[in-house]
Design an enzyme around this catalytic site. Structure first.
Site, PDB file in Angstrom:
ATOM      1  N   ASP A  91       0.873  -1.174   0.000  1.00 19.28           N
ATOM      2  CA  ASP A  91       0.000   0.000   0.000  1.00 19.28           C
ATOM      3  C   ASP A  91       0.913   1.227   0.000  1.00 19.28           C
ATOM      4  OD1 ASP A  91       0.986   0.319   2.522  1.00 19.28           O
ATOM      5  OD2 ASP A  91      -0.882  -0.082   3.559  1.00 19.28           O
ATOM      6  N   ASP A 262      -7.521  -7.529   0.528  1.00 15.67           N
ATOM      7  CA  ASP A 262      -6.568  -7.717   1.619  1.00 15.67           C
ATOM      8  C   ASP A 262      -7.275  -7.310   2.889  1.00 15.67           C
ATOM      9  OD1 ASP A 262      -5.280  -5.161   3.132  1.00 15.67           O
ATOM     10  OD2 ASP A 262      -6.169  -4.588   1.226  1.00 15.67           O
ATOM     11  N   CYS A 300     -11.473 -28.812   7.964  1.00 18.19           N
ATOM     12  CA  CYS A 300     -10.389 -27.862   7.647  1.00 18.19           C
ATOM     13  C   CYS A 300      -9.053 -28.593   7.653  1.00 18.19           C
ATOM     14  CB  CYS A 300     -10.383 -26.723   8.667  1.00 18.19           C
ATOM     15  SG  CYS A 300      -9.037 -25.547   8.419  1.00 18.19           S
ATOM     16  N   CYS A 302      -6.064 -27.213   8.139  1.00 15.54           N
ATOM     17  CA  CYS A 302      -4.970 -26.530   8.853  1.00 15.54           C
ATOM     18  C   CYS A 302      -4.518 -27.333  10.068  1.00 15.54           C
ATOM     19  CB  CYS A 302      -5.389 -25.114   9.254  1.00 15.54           C
ATOM     20  SG  CYS A 302      -6.195 -25.005  10.854  1.00 15.54           S
ATOM     21  N   CYS A 305      -6.757 -27.451  13.204  1.00 13.78           N
ATOM     22  CA  CYS A 305      -7.917 -28.342  13.125  1.00 13.78           C
ATOM     23  C   CYS A 305      -7.510 -29.812  13.053  1.00 13.78           C
ATOM     24  CB  CYS A 305      -8.778 -27.974  11.921  1.00 13.78           C
ATOM     25  SG  CYS A 305      -9.518 -26.341  12.088  1.00 13.78           S
ATOM     26  N   HIS A 331      -5.367 -21.020  11.224  1.00 13.04           N
ATOM     27  CA  HIS A 331      -6.705 -21.473  10.851  1.00 13.04           C
ATOM     28  C   HIS A 331      -7.469 -20.391  10.074  1.00 13.04           C
ATOM     29  CE1 HIS A 331     -10.713 -23.015  10.761  1.00 13.04           C
ATOM     30  NE2 HIS A 331     -11.095 -21.827  11.196  1.00 13.04           N
TER      31      HIS A 331
END
Ligand SMILES: [Zn+2]
Length: 367
Positions: A91, A262, A300, A302, A305, A331
């Site tokens: 940015d 974002d 999930c 990840c 999880c 997660h």
């Protein structure tokens, strides 16, 4: 090579595409995790790859102050500095600077460093030079932000100055291997938004941020503003809603033709114990999870999880262990990046509307 986006499929106004950059191609619609100071808090570059991040965002404002753009350049530009081989967007610093009540005139903004109080001047030209030194694949112009609620006159004046600064930014651009995208402003007034979009497009940018949204306005006002902007932009250019990262907001914007997002939300919420999930967002700190052997989401992929129970994760937050924010960050980013992947699949199958309705329907039943 430079940066270019091409549309691949369309389903209603929603579309998939491919953003080619000197550091690789990324499929859109895409979400960029935010590495404010050159780090996505608590996560390393391997983590980001495992979450499925294709592109990350870094903040010019923070990096220009610490460690300074010259130091980042010496350490291999942002890609070497962060050890992130993929695409990076920076940015311009405007969002942070304008939150500090800076002195603003036609030349630029002057503010005091949050680190040592020293006065710092940021002009449209300097914002471009700093981002070119940082080496991001996509840089954003310095835009003028206003506090909300703002009157029509104040919004118009800021929008028109943003246009003049955008023109100066383009003139200051020297790197042909990097992109500089314009930013559409205009508050929540669809007429001003349309004027800003048409005038920004006329300057010749190859990509467009839609700024000043996701700042507390009602979803309907945001959606109208996005529609007004998209109507004025070429189909051939990518559209990026800045600072938006909630599930319903992403789905609303993709449905209107937005390609890129974002937001600090997934990682910021994670540090506060808030879980994003397919079945609705919730706090891991709730007493009801104390003895829960269930994972956050059994579907999930990840590590939080796959390996840990809600009861254990709640314990980490109750005892303020560092691992708690880290696991929930992993997660929440995996959830958000998998959402984007599902969106792309749904568009490719011309089933985006059904996917959107089902996703929102399941989440609203529980919430
Ligand atoms: Zn998970």
């Amino acid at each position: 090579m430079s940066v270019a986006w091409a549309q691949t499929r369309k389903d209603g106004a929603a579309r998939t595409g491919m953003l080619a950059t000197p550091h690789g191609e990324i499929p859109t619609p895409a979400f960029m995790p935010v590495g404010t100071r050159g780090t996505v808090k608590t996560l390393d570059a391997d983590d980001l790859e495992r979450c499925g991040a294709d592109m990350v965002l870094a903040n010019t404002y923070h990096l220009m102050l610490r460690p300074g753009a010259d130091t980042v350049a010496k350490l291999g530009e942002l890609h070497g500095f962060m050890s992130w081989p993929g695409p990076i967007l920076t940015d311009s610093g405007g969002y942070q600077v304008f939150s500090l009540n800076p002195k603003v005139d036609e030349e630029g903004v002057t503010f005091r460093s949050i680190y040592d109080g020293a006065p710092v001047e940021l002009t449209p030209e300097r914002a471009v030079a700093i981002q070119e030194a940082l080496g991001s694949d996509v840089a954003m112009v310095l835009d003028v932000l206003i506090g909300l609620p703002a009157g029509e006159e104040e919004t118009r004046v800021a929008m028109e100055r943003t246009l003049r600064w955008a023109e100066r930014s383009l003139a200051a651009k020297t790197r042909s291997d990097r992109a500089l995208w314009g930013i559409v402003q205009g508050g929540s007034d669809p007429k001003l938004r349309a004027r800003s979009a048409a005038a920004t497009a006329a300057l010749g940018f190859t990509g467009f941020g839609i700024g000043g949204l996701s700042v507390g306005e009602a979803p309907q006002a945001r959606n109208l503003a996005v529609e007004a902007v998209v109507a004025e932009l070429s189909e051939a250019a990518p559209r990026y809603v800045m600072g938006l990262g909630d599930t319903e907001g992403i789905l609303d914007c993709v449905a209107r033709g937005v390609d890129l997002f974002d937001c600090v939300l997934p990682t910021r919420l994670a540090r506060h114990g808030k879980v994003l999930s397919r079945s609705g967002d919730f706090s891991i700190k709730r007493a009801e999870w104390a003895s829960s052997t269930e994972p956050i989401d059994e579907d999930c992929r990840c590590v939080a999880c796959r390996r840990y129970s809600r009861g254990y994760l709640r314990h980490l937050f109750a005892t303020k262990e560092f691992l708690g924010p880290r696991l929930l960050s992993l997660h929440n980013l995996t959830y958000t990046l998998d959402l984007m992947s599902s969106i792309r699949t749904a568009i490719a199958e011309e089933a985006f509307d059904e996917f959107r309705a089902e996703t929102i329907g399941v989440r609203s039943m529980i919430n």
